[in-house]
Scaffold this motif. Sequence first.
Motif, short mmCIF file in Angstrom:
data_model
loop_
_atom_site.label_atom_id
_atom_site.label_comp_id
_atom_site.label_asym_id
_atom_site.label_seq_id
_atom_site.Cartn_x
_atom_site.Cartn_y
_atom_site.Cartn_z
N ILE A 82 75.69 155.63 92.00
CA ILE A 82 77.14 155.85 92.17
C ILE A 82 77.92 154.66 91.63
CG2 ILE A 82 78.99 156.10 93.87
CD1 ILE A 82 76.91 157.72 95.57
N ALA A 83 77.46 153.45 91.96
CA ALA A 83 78.14 152.25 91.46
C ALA A 83 78.01 152.15 89.94
CB ALA A 83 77.56 151.00 92.12
N LEU A 84 76.89 152.57 89.39
CA LEU A 84 76.70 152.55 87.94
C LEU A 84 77.69 153.50 87.26
CD1 LEU A 84 75.10 151.70 85.42
CD2 LEU A 84 73.48 153.53 85.96
N ARG A 85 77.86 154.66 87.86
CA ARG A 85 78.79 155.64 87.29
C ARG A 85 80.23 155.12 87.31
NH1 ARG A 85 79.46 160.53 85.40
NH2 ARG A 85 80.91 162.02 86.29
N ARG A 86 80.55 154.28 88.28
CA ARG A 86 81.91 153.74 88.41
C ARG A 86 81.88 152.21 88.30
NH1 ARG A 86 84.82 156.05 93.32
NH2 ARG A 86 86.45 154.89 92.29
N ALA A 87 81.17 151.71 87.30
CA ALA A 87 80.93 150.27 87.16
C ALA A 87 82.21 149.45 86.98
CB ALA A 87 79.96 149.99 86.02
N ALA A 88 83.29 150.06 86.56
CA ALA A 88 84.55 149.33 86.42
C ALA A 88 85.23 149.13 87.78
CB ALA A 88 85.48 150.07 85.47
N ASP A 89 84.78 149.82 88.80
CA ASP A 89 85.33 149.69 90.16
C ASP A 89 84.67 148.48 90.82
OD1 ASP A 89 85.94 149.84 92.88
OD2 ASP A 89 85.72 152.03 92.96
N ARG A 90 85.32 147.32 90.72
CA ARG A 90 84.75 146.06 91.20
C ARG A 90 84.40 146.12 92.68
NH1 ARG A 90 81.81 143.69 89.57
NH2 ARG A 90 82.21 141.86 90.81
N ALA A 91 85.24 146.76 93.48
CA ALA A 91 84.97 146.82 94.93
C ALA A 91 83.67 147.59 95.20
CB ALA A 91 86.14 147.45 95.67
N LEU A 92 83.50 148.72 94.56
CA LEU A 92 82.29 149.51 94.75
C LEU A 92 81.05 148.76 94.29
CD1 LEU A 92 80.84 152.11 95.53
CD2 LEU A 92 81.46 153.03 93.27
N VAL A 93 81.14 148.12 93.14
CA VAL A 93 80.01 147.35 92.62
C VAL A 93 79.66 146.20 93.57
CG1 VAL A 93 79.26 145.83 90.73
CG2 VAL A 93 80.38 148.01 90.22
N ARG A 94 80.67 145.54 94.11
CA ARG A 94 80.41 144.44 95.06
C ARG A 94 79.78 144.96 96.35
NH1 ARG A 94 85.36 140.15 94.42
NH2 ARG A 94 84.11 138.68 93.23
N VAL A 95 80.22 146.11 96.82
CA VAL A 95 79.61 146.69 98.02
C VAL A 95 78.13 147.00 97.76
CG1 VAL A 95 79.58 148.74 99.50
CG2 VAL A 95 81.73 147.56 99.05
N ALA A 96 77.85 147.61 96.62
CA ALA A 96 76.45 147.89 96.27
C ALA A 96 75.66 146.59 96.18
CB ALA A 96 76.38 148.67 94.94
N GLY A 97 76.24 145.59 95.54
CA GLY A 97 75.58 144.30 95.43
C GLY A 97 75.35 143.66 96.79
N ALA A 98 76.32 143.77 97.68
CA ALA A 98 76.18 143.19 99.02
C ALA A 98 75.08 143.89 99.80
CB ALA A 98 77.51 143.28 99.77
N ALA A 99 75.00 145.22 99.70
CA ALA A 99 73.93 145.95 100.38
C ALA A 99 72.57 145.52 99.86
CB ALA A 99 74.13 147.46 100.21
N TRP A 100 72.44 145.45 98.55
CA TRP A 100 71.19 144.99 97.94
C TRP A 100 70.90 143.55 98.33
CZ3 TRP A 100 67.01 146.85 95.78
CH2 TRP A 100 67.03 148.14 95.20
N LEU A 101 71.92 142.69 98.36
CA LEU A 101 71.70 141.29 98.66
C LEU A 101 71.18 141.09 100.08
CD1 LEU A 101 71.91 138.50 97.37
CD2 LEU A 101 74.24 138.35 98.24
N VAL A 102 71.74 141.81 101.03
CA VAL A 102 71.25 141.72 102.41
C VAL A 102 69.78 142.10 102.45
CG1 VAL A 102 71.40 142.75 104.72
CG2 VAL A 102 73.49 142.05 103.53
#
Length: 147
Positions: A82-102
């Motif tokens: 989902i984040a890949l499909r909307r990669a220009a959406d910085r908030a969504l990408v950061r949320v995905a990154g935060a989930a992965w980072l945890v």
Amino acid sequence: MSNEAPTERSGRTKVAVDRAALVALMLVAAGTGCWAYLAPLSWHLSFPGFGLSWLPQLGPYNEHLAKDTGAMFLALAVLSAIALRRAADRALVRVAGAAWLVFDVLHLGYHLTMLHMYGPLDQVLNVLSLGFLVVLALVLVLPARHR
């Protein structure tokens, strides 16, 4: 010389780098998730593959735990897609990154305490592979560089 403003150029570069990180994370999650969920005993005995086996040393096979792990990886794969499909959406990408980072930091932290269970090659591969996932997640969380 390009007429693009430096911040516009760095923003486009950041989106491209984020896309690459999301693809890598999505592929890791989908592969691991499908294997663990659909063939949990095979996953437990043979993960990460390539003639290596990292899970039996850490405890007995548990189908419930293996399938739950697969389901969690599949959920991360969906979030990444989902984040890949909307990669220009910085908030969504950061949320995905935060989930992965945890997940990645806690996962790496656990495995660092269990390295004594493995031989030297497996120790190095554990640290490198899990560390690489932390780096990919950090890429998603960090903002674009401004010149």
